[in-house]
Write a protein that holds these residues in place. Structure first.
Motif, PDB file in Angstrom:
ATOM      1  N   UNK A 181       0.383  -1.077  -0.106  1.00 49.74           N
ATOM      2  CA  UNK A 181      -0.493  -0.073   0.032  1.00 49.74           C
ATOM      3  C   UNK A 181       1.032   1.270  -0.247  1.00 49.74           C
ATOM      4  N   UNK A 182       1.062   2.170  -0.486  1.00 47.39           N
ATOM      5  CA  UNK A 182       0.993   3.528  -0.477  1.00 47.39           C
ATOM      6  C   UNK A 182       0.083   4.847  -0.805  1.00 47.39           C
ATOM      7  N   UNK A 183       1.160   5.743  -0.546  1.00 43.06           N
ATOM      8  CA  UNK A 183       0.468   7.577  -1.200  1.00 43.06           C
ATOM      9  C   UNK A 183       0.857   7.659  -2.638  1.00 43.06           C
ATOM     10  N   UNK A 184       0.161   8.263  -2.945  1.00 44.17           N
ATOM     11  CA  UNK A 184       1.022   9.107  -3.608  1.00 44.17           C
ATOM     12  C   UNK A 184       0.457  10.649  -4.638  1.00 44.17           C
ATOM     13  N   UNK A 185       1.827  11.866  -3.868  1.00 41.55           N
ATOM     14  CA  UNK A 185       0.743  12.839  -3.823  1.00 41.55           C
ATOM     15  C   UNK A 185       1.584  14.471  -5.176  1.00 41.55           C
ATOM     16  N   UNK A 189       6.233  18.300  -9.001  1.00 41.85           N
ATOM     17  CA  UNK A 189       6.766  17.081  -7.883  1.00 41.85           C
ATOM     18  C   UNK A 189       6.142  16.263  -7.349  1.00 41.85           C
ATOM     19  N   UNK A 190       6.610  14.957  -7.104  1.00 41.86           N
ATOM     20  CA  UNK A 190       5.877  13.910  -6.650  1.00 41.86           C
ATOM     21  C   UNK A 190       6.272  13.358  -5.593  1.00 41.86           C
ATOM     22  N   UNK A 191       5.519  12.734  -4.650  1.00 42.75           N
ATOM     23  CA  UNK A 191       6.121  11.845  -3.602  1.00 42.75           C
ATOM     24  C   UNK A 191       4.979  11.103  -3.143  1.00 42.75           C
ATOM     25  N   UNK A 192       5.880  10.061  -2.658  1.00 43.26           N
ATOM     26  CA  UNK A 192       5.478   8.791  -2.582  1.00 43.26           C
ATOM     27  C   UNK A 192       5.754   8.284  -1.434  1.00 43.26           C
ATOM     28  N   UNK A 193       4.866   7.019  -0.665  1.00 44.06           N
ATOM     29  CA  UNK A 193       5.612   6.792   0.837  1.00 44.06           C
ATOM     30  C   UNK A 193       4.701   5.566   1.045  1.00 44.06           C
ATOM     31  N   UNK A 194       5.466   4.757   1.297  1.00 45.13           N
ATOM     32  CA  UNK A 194       4.509   3.532   1.748  1.00 45.13           C
ATOM     33  C   UNK A 194       3.550   3.514   2.984  1.00 45.13           C
ATOM     34  N   UNK A 205      -6.731   1.945   7.951  1.00 42.52           N
ATOM     35  CA  UNK A 205      -8.195   1.175   7.623  1.00 42.52           C
ATOM     36  C   UNK A 205      -8.875   2.526   6.681  1.00 42.52           C
ATOM     37  N   UNK A 206      -9.130   1.488   5.647  1.00 45.55           N
ATOM     38  CA  UNK A 206      -9.662   2.432   3.902  1.00 45.55           C
ATOM     39  C   UNK A 206     -10.695   2.765   5.086  1.00 45.55           C
ATOM     40  N   UNK A 207     -10.898   4.544   4.906  1.00 49.56           N
ATOM     41  CA  UNK A 207     -12.014   4.854   4.847  1.00 49.56           C
ATOM     42  C   UNK A 207     -13.405   4.393   3.611  1.00 49.56           C
ATOM     43  N   UNK A 208     -14.423   4.405   4.405  1.00 45.20           N
ATOM     44  CA  UNK A 208     -16.052   4.769   3.152  1.00 45.20           C
ATOM     45  C   UNK A 208     -15.342   2.981   2.067  1.00 45.20           C
ATOM     46  N   UNK A 209     -14.495   2.013   3.069  1.00 45.70           N
ATOM     47  CA  UNK A 209     -14.073   1.183   2.515  1.00 45.70           C
ATOM     48  C   UNK A 209     -14.716  -0.251   2.869  1.00 45.70           C
TER      49      UNK A 209
END
Length: 143
Positions: free
Chosen positions: A60-64, A69-74, A79-83
């Motif tokens: 799982x990761x997040x990308x902004x 400029x791009x930043x990615x983080x593991x 808890x995935x909200x709205x899931x």
């Protein structure tokens, strides 16, 4: 109803009741995946569902992206909200708090990410002692 059932007999017998209402700030965002997986194992969840959940959390990761400029983080928690599974994952995690070994004068009641800790005592001093002991357990769980 659980709160009422705990309080009424004590009030009728003249004992003291103390309540603390706690909210887990950022509850869904702070749900640590290893604790959820441990909760599944502790609940004797079938191995295939444990493995499916572990695979769901993997990679799982997040990308902004802002302008060029791009930043990615593991990601290792949340808890995935709205899931569909987010609330269930939170409940599995929260069960470990509800199943702590509390004093027999203590009752905990949870709703979503809120917790009410109630205790009955003969004196304010006894309530302080029990309350401090129980809240230290909850604090350790939160850490």
């Amino acid at each position: 109803m659980a709160v009422k059932q705990f309080i009424e007999p004590e009030l009728e017998s003249g004992r003291l009741i103390f309540m603390a209402s706690l909210e887990v700030k950022g509850a869904f965002d702070a749900a640590w995946w290893p604790a959820i997986l441990k909760g599944l194992r502790d609940a004797k969840c079938p191995q295939n569902l444990c493995q499916l959940t572990q695979d769901y959390f993997r990679w799982r990761g997040a990308l902004i992206s802002v302008n060029s400029c791009k930043m990615e983080k593991n990601i290792t928690k949340a808890c995935p909200q709205a899931s569909c599974c987010g609330p269930g994952f939170w409940n599995i995690k929260y069960n470990s708090l509800l199943n702590l070994r509390y004093n027999n004068h203590t009752k905990t009641v949870a709703f979503a990410h809120d917790l009410v800790v109630m205790l009955k005592a003969e004196s304010i001093r006894e309530a302080e002692d029990i309350g401090n002991m129980e809240l230290s357990k909850i604090s350790a769980w939160a850490k």
